[in-house]
Motif scaffolding. Structure first.
Motif, short mmCIF file in Angstrom:
data_model
loop_
_atom_site.label_atom_id
_atom_site.label_comp_id
_atom_site.label_asym_id
_atom_site.label_seq_id
_atom_site.Cartn_x
_atom_site.Cartn_y
_atom_site.Cartn_z
N TYR A 571 0.84 -1.19 0.00
CA TYR A 571 0.00 0.00 0.00
C TYR A 571 0.88 1.25 0.00
O TYR A 571 0.60 2.22 -0.70
CB TYR A 571 -0.92 0.02 1.22
N ASN A 689 -5.47 1.90 0.84
CA ASN A 689 -6.37 0.93 1.44
C ASN A 689 -7.41 1.63 2.29
O ASN A 689 -7.13 2.67 2.91
CB ASN A 689 -5.57 -0.05 2.30
N ILE A 693 -6.88 6.45 0.64
CA ILE A 693 -6.60 6.10 -0.76
C ILE A 693 -6.36 7.35 -1.60
O ILE A 693 -6.73 8.46 -1.21
CB ILE A 693 -7.77 5.29 -1.37
#
Length: 721
Positions: A571, A689, A693
């Motif tokens: 991420y 995530n 985001i």
């Protein structure tokens, strides 16, 4: 003025003969759209393509090694008419289809019919092969799922017979010459294109038709048509074959002349840079030592790699197939997502110490090596491989490096006297079923079943062996209970010279072996690899973005303020890459000015730099102190920019905007953010995530400003900031 370009592409084999029925795809590099696909004709040609001048095409050929489409050439459609040749080391064979005739020959492949109670492992042992070889040959996805009555094909063991020695040669002085091109013929040739069918004159035909003046345009078009005609009339070279039959229970086969038999290139002795690279990359396949010499251990580790990764008969020799497989392993098991904590976080050193050597630390001497030992990284890659393949039922995978480099100052701050984390050790955390596992049994499995058995690692400090920290030391003190620690502290001094230590992901990985053998001028070793040659791509990008050290620091600062510091490395790296690529795309678009500095200082574009007063912005990127950049961001941006400069594609394409609807006000959401977000979801452009985001895309009014593909140019000899 004609704005269209017409191109014909021909695929040739090792001897310059056309390859028919080669599966190909041709894509528009900018859009990724497939504009031609199929199989080459009897002259090795693909369909004729017409596109606007300036269009960059990527040509893909199906690999014989893994069945994947491999990009083999890129070029710009710059002329009215073009003929382009691409060379492959494959040889065109004229093979006959035979009917089964039973027991009528010496061919050794047989088949095995699965009986009740049999396993793939047992079948492999009985037939002197490996599970991985049977999986590949029979396209078995799960070795635990074979059925009674299933026919299993068995591999043929034809060991390589070459016994060449590779010795290091003195490197010639680099000359400032243009590289030899394997695709489009360079401009400047004054010889007219031939129209006969002889091989020698066809060699002249297969290049780009030179640019002619207006008076000669018709002549150029005539030459192009004549050249195409010559291609279509050319005949492919055929190699004679010898018919043979399998033993009873097998399948009809054909024996063909084999370069490995007639002119073997395998290396089984010697001393060279290539051998050293092989040894470094096989540290996780038997514990190879980073020596220039081809040793018995080198042969043993090659055999293990052939057995466990390649699934082929063991030879213990360096050949083209081994080199190509190592390059494939290089790509399949990347390390970027593990490296967030690889560097020292003390804030008092460069991230990899300050070069202090021989400093007393308890009963030891502390040496701040200039980076991480490369063998550590290739050991980590092998751990990842074994967990994902041979032991995938455990559902354990590498999570990240929890502790990499710890310098002398770091030790002092934490009261430590250990010295192996100064470039010689890694502490690894693992996930199980998607989340962190702290189970001692999981760590013990990795230590004993993978590292001890597959890599020769030991919980005793033994010279030239990988060391494993045990769960409990002999003293009774607790050791590595919820993580795995391994180091190469016991390696002899000869294996700890500075060239073995690197800082960036690119340097730790090293260059592709196919590129290395080409640079060493021993590319004939690739003749047995059975894959399409991947030539050095020409720089066909129509533009470039030149970055200075100040530009890179500005990018680091903005990335620091924009990216969420996720614990899950993917991420983090994806979101950080999106920010970096957005800044560079904007610099090329010209909408926010033509420099990185003007982009990052644009009003209310990056919240913590010039955002609203409520966010307490710095006011300009210059006012943000460089000390505010974390080692995690610094290391990522350094590594990512080097990868981009080496040809890695932008993670977001040429897009210019990103937004987070979860933190946008109602007015903006209604006006554009919600629709923008939904489009990003459809295109897979959501990085991060949960609610943390970035939705990437380009707003309607800016779509015409999206930049064309461009190359990243870094400062000379850039290794990182």
């Amino acid at each position: 003025m004609n704005k269209k370009s017409l191109v014909t592409i021909q695929i040739l084999d090792l001897f310059g003969s056309p390859i028919s029925k080669a599966q190909y795809e041709v894509k528009n590099q900018r859009t990724g759209q497939v504009i031609a696909a199929g199989a080459t004709n009897s002259s090795g040609c693909i369909v004729e393509i017409s596109r606007d001048k300036g269009t960059t095409l990527d040509v893909y050929i199906k690999s014989m090694f893994n069945g994947l489409m491999v990009k083999v050439q890129s070029f710009v459609m710059s002329k009215d008419c073009m003929l382009v040749k691409i060379t492959s080391p494959k040889v065109l064979l004229d093979l006959k289809t035979l009917t089964t005739q039973g027991n009528n020959g010496q061919y050794q492949r047989k088949t095995h019919v699965v009986k009740k109670g049999e396993t793939l492992f047992g079948i492999a042992q009985k037939n002197h092969t490996t599970v991985r070889a049977l999986e590949r040959l029979n396209k078995i996805d799960d070795p635990n799922k074979i059925g009674i009555g299933q026919v299993i094909k068995l591999p043929v063991n034809i060991p390589a017979i070459g016994n060449n020695s590779h010795q290091e040669k003195s490197k010639p002085k680099l000359e400032n010459k243009q590289p030899k091109q394997t695709g489009v013929t360079p401009q400047g040739s004054k010889k007219p294109l031939a129209t006969t069918q002889t091989e020698k004159k066809n060699e002249g035909i297969l290049g780009t038709i030179q640019e002619y003046g207006n008076k000669a345009l018709d002549q150029a078009n005539d030459l192009y048509e004549e050249a195409k005609k010559a291609l279509n009339e050319a005949t492919a070279t055929k190699i004679a074959t010898v018919e043979d039959r399998s033993q009873e229970g097998g399948t009809p086969k054909v024996d063909t002349p084999n370069l490995c038999k007639t002119n073997p290139q395998c290396i089984s002795s010697g001393k060279s840079e290539l051998i050293r690279e092989i040894n470094i990359r096989l540290a996780g396949f038997g514990g190879a030592l980073p020596t220039d010499d081809f040793t018995e251990l080198t042969a043993k580790c090659i055999k293990q790699f052939q057995r466990d990764y390649m699934g082929v008969p063991e030879t213990g020799k360096i050949c083209g197939s081994v080199l190509v497989a190592l390059d494939k392993f290089y790509e399949e098991y990347p390390i970027a997502s593990f490296m967030g904590k690889a560097a020292c976080n003390c804030g008092k050193c460069s991230g990899f110490g300050n070069g202090k050597m021989g400093i007393a630390s308890g009963s030891n001497k502390a040496n701040e090596y200039p980076g991480l030992h490369r063998s550590l990284i290739w050991i980590l890659k092998a751990i990842n491989f074994y967990l994902k393949k041979e032991f995938k039922e455990k559902k354990i995978e590498v999570a990240y490096i929890e502790s990499g480099y710890r310098c002398i100052e770091n030790n002092k701050a934490h009261g430590r006297t250990s010295v192996n984390h100064m470039g010689l050790a890694l502490d690894i955390h693992f996930n199980k079923n998607g989340s962190r596992t702290r189970e001692v049994n999981d760590m013990e499995f990795i230590r004993k079943e993978i590292m001890a058995k597959k890599m020769g690692a030991s919980e005793q400090r033994t010279t030239n062996k990988i060391y494993l920290e045990p769960k409990i030391f002999n003293s009774g003190a607790s050791g590595a209970t919820t993580w795995v620690h391994f180091d190469v502290t016991a390696f002899a001094d000869i294996y700890l010279n500075n060239e073995k230590f690197k800082k960036t992901i690119v340097e730790l990985n090293g260059i592709k072996l196919v590129a290395l053998v080409n640079s060493l001028k021993i590319s004939n070793i690739l003749s047995c690899s059975g894959v399409v040659s991947i030539p050095k791509l020409q720089n066909n990008l129509v533009d470039e973005l030149v970055l200075s050290n100040d530009d890179i620091i500005d990018i680091m600062k903005v990335t620091e303020t924009e990216v969420i510091k996720f614990k899950t490395e993917k991420y983090f790296t994806d979101q950080a890459a999106g920010v970096v690529d957005t800044i560079m795309n904007r610099a090329k678009s010209g909408v926010w000015g033509n420099s990185v500095r003007s982009v990052v200082n644009a009003d209310r574009q990056f919240s913590k730099i010039t955002g609203p007063k409520s966010l307490d912005p710095y006011g300009s990127v210059e006012k943000m102190p460089i000390s505010a950049i974390s080692n995690r961001i610094r290391n990522f941006v350094n590594n990512y920019l080097i990868e981009r400069a080496n040809g890695k594609s932008s993670i977001i394409g040429e897009n210019l905007n990103y937004a987070n609807k979860y933190y946008s006000d109602a007015k903006n959401r209604k006006a554009w953010v919600d629709k923008f977000h939904d489009e990003a979801v459809k295109k897979g452009m959501i990085l991060g995530n949960g609610t943390a985001i970035h939705a990437h895309g380009t707003t309607t009014e800016l779509k015409s400003k999206m930049p064309k593909s461009f190359k990243i140019v870094l400062p000379k000899n850039f290794k990182g900031i």
